[in-house]
Design an enzyme around this catalytic site. Structure first.
Site, PDB file in Angstrom:
ATOM      1  N   ASP A  48     -17.981  -5.328 -30.949  1.00  0.00           N
ATOM      2  CA  ASP A  48     -18.761  -4.065 -30.827  1.00  0.00           C
ATOM      3  C   ASP A  48     -18.289  -3.209 -31.795  1.00  0.00           C
ATOM      4  O   ASP A  48     -18.744  -1.974 -31.985  1.00  0.00           O
ATOM      5  CB  ASP A  48     -18.656  -3.408 -29.199  1.00  0.00           C
ATOM      6  CG  ASP A  48     -16.869  -3.093 -29.299  1.00  0.00           C
ATOM      7  OD1 ASP A  48     -16.126  -3.585 -29.809  1.00  0.00           O
ATOM      8  OD2 ASP A  48     -16.691  -2.608 -27.995  1.00  0.00           O
ATOM      9  N   ASP A  87     -18.664  -9.478 -27.720  1.00  0.00           N
ATOM     10  CA  ASP A  87     -18.103  -8.449 -26.884  1.00  0.00           C
ATOM     11  C   ASP A  87     -18.550  -8.141 -25.818  1.00  0.00           C
ATOM     12  O   ASP A  87     -19.952  -7.645 -25.877  1.00  0.00           O
ATOM     13  CB  ASP A  87     -17.689  -7.286 -28.124  1.00  0.00           C
ATOM     14  CG  ASP A  87     -16.292  -7.337 -28.562  1.00  0.00           C
ATOM     15  OD1 ASP A  87     -15.294  -8.417 -28.179  1.00  0.00           O
ATOM     16  OD2 ASP A  87     -16.106  -6.666 -29.498  1.00  0.00           O
ATOM     17  N   LYS A 117     -15.891 -11.771 -25.142  1.00  0.00           N
ATOM     18  CA  LYS A 117     -14.626 -11.089 -25.184  1.00  0.00           C
ATOM     19  C   LYS A 117     -14.390  -9.679 -24.342  1.00  0.00           C
ATOM     20  O   LYS A 117     -15.302  -9.075 -24.483  1.00  0.00           O
ATOM     21  CB  LYS A 117     -14.136 -10.751 -26.614  1.00  0.00           C
ATOM     22  CG  LYS A 117     -12.775  -9.977 -26.909  1.00  0.00           C
ATOM     23  CD  LYS A 117     -12.431 -10.234 -28.353  1.00  0.00           C
ATOM     24  CE  LYS A 117     -12.997  -9.102 -29.122  1.00  0.00           C
ATOM     25  NZ  LYS A 117     -12.846  -7.808 -28.716  1.00  0.00           N
ATOM     26  N   GLU A 186      -4.390  -6.857 -30.885  1.00  0.00           N
ATOM     27  CA  GLU A 186      -4.628  -6.011 -32.045  1.00  0.00           C
ATOM     28  C   GLU A 186      -3.639  -5.053 -32.116  1.00  0.00           C
ATOM     29  O   GLU A 186      -3.192  -4.433 -30.829  1.00  0.00           O
ATOM     30  CB  GLU A 186      -5.981  -5.374 -31.725  1.00  0.00           C
ATOM     31  CG  GLU A 186      -6.600  -4.290 -32.697  1.00  0.00           C
ATOM     32  CD  GLU A 186      -7.745  -3.974 -32.855  1.00  0.00           C
ATOM     33  OE1 GLU A 186      -8.711  -4.421 -32.004  1.00  0.00           O
ATOM     34  OE2 GLU A 186      -8.067  -2.923 -33.651  1.00  0.00           O
TER      35      GLU A 186
END
Ligand code: KIV
Length: 270
Positions: A48, A87, A117, A186
């Site tokens: 995204d 996503d 995801k 992340e």
């Protein structure tokens, strides 16, 4: 040349045991998907992040499930061997497990994604469990979660205190226990990413999380150097496409204005 074997969820899970690093890039359209697939990447992620690099927003929050389905369909048309993951956008996993399943179902049925995801930790574990039970593989995403940019006060490294690190480790374990087949880490310290990678059974895929993950992911526009103003310390630019593209379009413009393009027609033989 021999066609590459299709990368599946079991292939990706087995790569951790074989200590083969998983190469992931984002893609948002068929052309980039075709080029990255031909380069041998393992996973094409319809992130995204398209809200920022394609649509020009300053966060991923405005991206809708319709946007994700549209771009995933386009990427699917250019994908051959790579695994195709898409996503779930903002809020689609956190309202209820049923709503999350409906959104995941659209990405798979209409977009032709092979997995989805989901950003979130313990809070989204019930949604992950519901989607996995319906036969859709789920990749988790913890640490810096761009959909929570306002709660984080910006796109900041997470896990800076002992308590925050413990929460991230608990999130990792909850997401894996819920059935995720892989985990994006992340924006967390490298030693925490190393510890999570050692403790969970599924592959970890890092971005701004150091070298000890089981794979790495980058936004394709970033690794190609499409934005000269985006230079975070984790990013290596493997090309300067901003310069190449602007230079090529400028040369085209100069030639059109000078009357040099198109060239005069070649006289056809009598
Ligand atoms: O949206 C995205 O592109 C992502 C990756 C950077 C992991 O979530």
């Amino acid at each position: 040349m021999q066609a590459r074997k299709k990368v599946t969820v079991p292939t990706l899970v087995a790569m951790k045991a074989k200590q083969r690093r998983i190469v992931t890039v984002t893609a948002y359209d068929a052309t980039f998907a075709r080029l990255a697939d031909a380069a041998g990447v393992d996973i094409l992620l319809v992130g995204d992040s398209l809200g920022m690099v394609v649509q020009g927003h300053n966060s991923t929050i405005p991206v809708t499930i319709d946007d994700m389905v549209y771009h995933t369909r386009a990427v699917a048309r250019g994908t051959q061997a790579a695994h195709l993951c898409a996503d779930l956008p903002f809020l689609s996993a956190s309202i209820s497990p049923e709503k999350a399943l409906m959104a995941a179902g659209r990405l798979v049925q209409e977009g032709h994604a092979e997995s989805v995801k989901i950003e979130g930790g313990e809070d989204v574990a019930p949604a992950i469990e519901r989607i996995v039970r319906a036969g859709i593989p789920v990749m988790g995403h913890i640490g810096l979660m761009p959909q929570s940019v306002h709660a984080m006060g910006g796109f900041r490294t997470q896990g800076k205190t002992e308590a925050a690190q413990q929460r991230i480790m608990a999130d990792a374990k909850a997401v894996v226990a819920a059935g995720a087949f892989a985990l994006v880490l992340e924006g967390i310290p490298a030693d925490l990413a190393a510890q999570i990678s050692a403790e969970v059974s599924v592959p970890t895929i890092g971005i701004a999380a150091g070298p000890h993950c089981d794979g790495q992911v980058l936004v394709i526009y970033d690794l190609l150097g499409m934005n000269p103003d985006f230079n975070p310390s984790f990013l290596k630019k493997y090309a300067d496409l901003a310069g190449v593209i602007t230079g090529a379009v400028r040369t085209y413009g100069d030639e059109v204005r000078a009357g040099d393009y198109p060239p005069p027609p070649v006289a056809s033989p009598k």
